[in-house]
Design a protein around this motif. Structure first.
Motif, mmCIF file in Angstrom:
data_model
loop_
_atom_site.group_PDB
_atom_site.id
_atom_site.type_symbol
_atom_site.label_atom_id
_atom_site.label_comp_id
_atom_site.label_asym_id
_atom_site.label_seq_id
_atom_site.Cartn_x
_atom_site.Cartn_y
_atom_site.Cartn_z
ATOM 1 N N GLU A 1 0.885 -1.295 -0.055
ATOM 2 C CA GLU A 1 -0.055 0.091 0.021
ATOM 3 C C GLU A 1 0.968 1.268 -0.076
ATOM 4 N N GLY A 2 1.969 1.070 0.730
ATOM 5 C CA GLY A 2 3.071 2.189 0.625
ATOM 6 C C GLY A 2 3.557 2.551 -0.395
ATOM 7 N N ALA A 3 3.932 1.654 -1.258
ATOM 8 C CA ALA A 3 4.581 1.493 -2.600
ATOM 9 C C ALA A 3 3.589 2.291 -3.553
ATOM 10 N N LEU B 1 11.173 6.305 3.757
ATOM 11 C CA LEU B 1 9.990 6.318 3.989
ATOM 12 C C LEU B 1 9.668 5.040 4.855
ATOM 13 N N ASN B 2 9.276 5.472 6.243
ATOM 14 C CA ASN B 2 9.250 4.540 7.098
ATOM 15 C C ASN B 2 7.919 3.660 7.202
ATOM 16 N N LEU C 1 19.799 12.292 7.282
ATOM 17 C CA LEU C 1 18.940 11.447 6.704
ATOM 18 C C LEU C 1 17.360 11.809 7.160
ATOM 19 N N HIS C 2 16.508 11.924 6.367
ATOM 20 C CA HIS C 2 15.059 12.544 6.457
ATOM 21 C C HIS C 2 14.082 11.508 6.508
ATOM 22 N N VAL C 3 13.109 11.439 7.468
ATOM 23 C CA VAL C 3 12.467 10.455 7.678
ATOM 24 C C VAL C 3 11.049 11.047 7.869
ATOM 25 N N ALA C 4 9.845 10.256 7.254
ATOM 26 C CA ALA C 4 8.492 10.414 7.382
ATOM 27 C C ALA C 4 7.958 9.136 7.076
ATOM 28 N N ASP C 5 6.497 8.961 7.586
ATOM 29 C CA ASP C 5 5.853 7.811 7.407
ATOM 30 C C ASP C 5 4.640 7.860 6.207
#
Length: 197
Positions: A20-22, A133-134, A163-167
């Protein structure tokens, strides 16, 4: 920012959230007018994100080594498919064609690509933003380990912060877009080295 390189698994993983994330990332890239640059596969999360980009009218650029193409894992329905000699050429072309990098869930190949790009950024060989993309907390353990490396003195916080992170795809692309648009202040050693050859 015109294009984003996505590193992700050649497997869909065991949880539906990853697929779903992809799909959501592919749709968000297309709707944002951003081209996908990726490893050219038709299987796993790689194929899912590429299919979603194409389904929503976007551009998908695949780069795959000949040995993998011959195993029939190459995606022949892309905007562009480049067949190269080896993994080194693949990674270099992916990096050259992208304005930013995102790692989705994946295995050792995804980790290797992420850390090479992350290392190049830390060393000043490029100044393109790198993000995780966590999805479903997949990278929580890795982020904890990087924090441990900082505490133990093997990594500087200023480098960990590269390193930048978001969900969510929208959240991560928003961060990376702002960074890509910022004035360049780092020395591009990577480009200097290429210019000498």
């Amino acid at each position: 920012m015109k294009s984003v390189c996505v590193y992700c698994g050649s497997s869909p993983g065991n949880r539906p959230e990853y697929a779903e994330g992809a799909r959501l990332l592919g749709r968000t890239l297309a709707e944002s007018g951003l081209a996908l640059v990726y490893g050219g596969g038709k299987v796993g999360l790689m194929g899912i994100v590429a299919d979603a980009v194409m389904e929503h009218g976007g551009s998908a650029i695949g780069i795959i080594p000949d040995a993998l193409m011959q195993k029939e894992v190459g995606h022949r329905g892309l905007t562009e498919l480049h067949v190269v000699r080896n993994m080194h050429e693949r990674k270099q072309m992916m990096a050259d064609r992208a304005d930013a990098f995102i790692a989705m869930p994946g295995g050792v190949g995804t980790f290797e690509e992420l850390f090479e790009t992350f290392t190049w950024l830390q060393l000043g060989y490029h100044d393109k933003p790198v993000g995780l993309l966590n999805v479903n907390g997949f990278y929580d353990g890795l982020l904890g380990f990087l924090a441990h490396a900082v505490r133990e003195g093997f990594m500087k916080q200023v480098h960990a912060d590269l390193l930048h992170v978001a969900d969510t795809p929208a959240g991560l692309l928003g961060q990376l877009g702002q960074l890509a648009a910022a004035p360049r202040v780092r020395v591009d050693k990577w480009q200097q080295a290429r210019d000498k050859t």
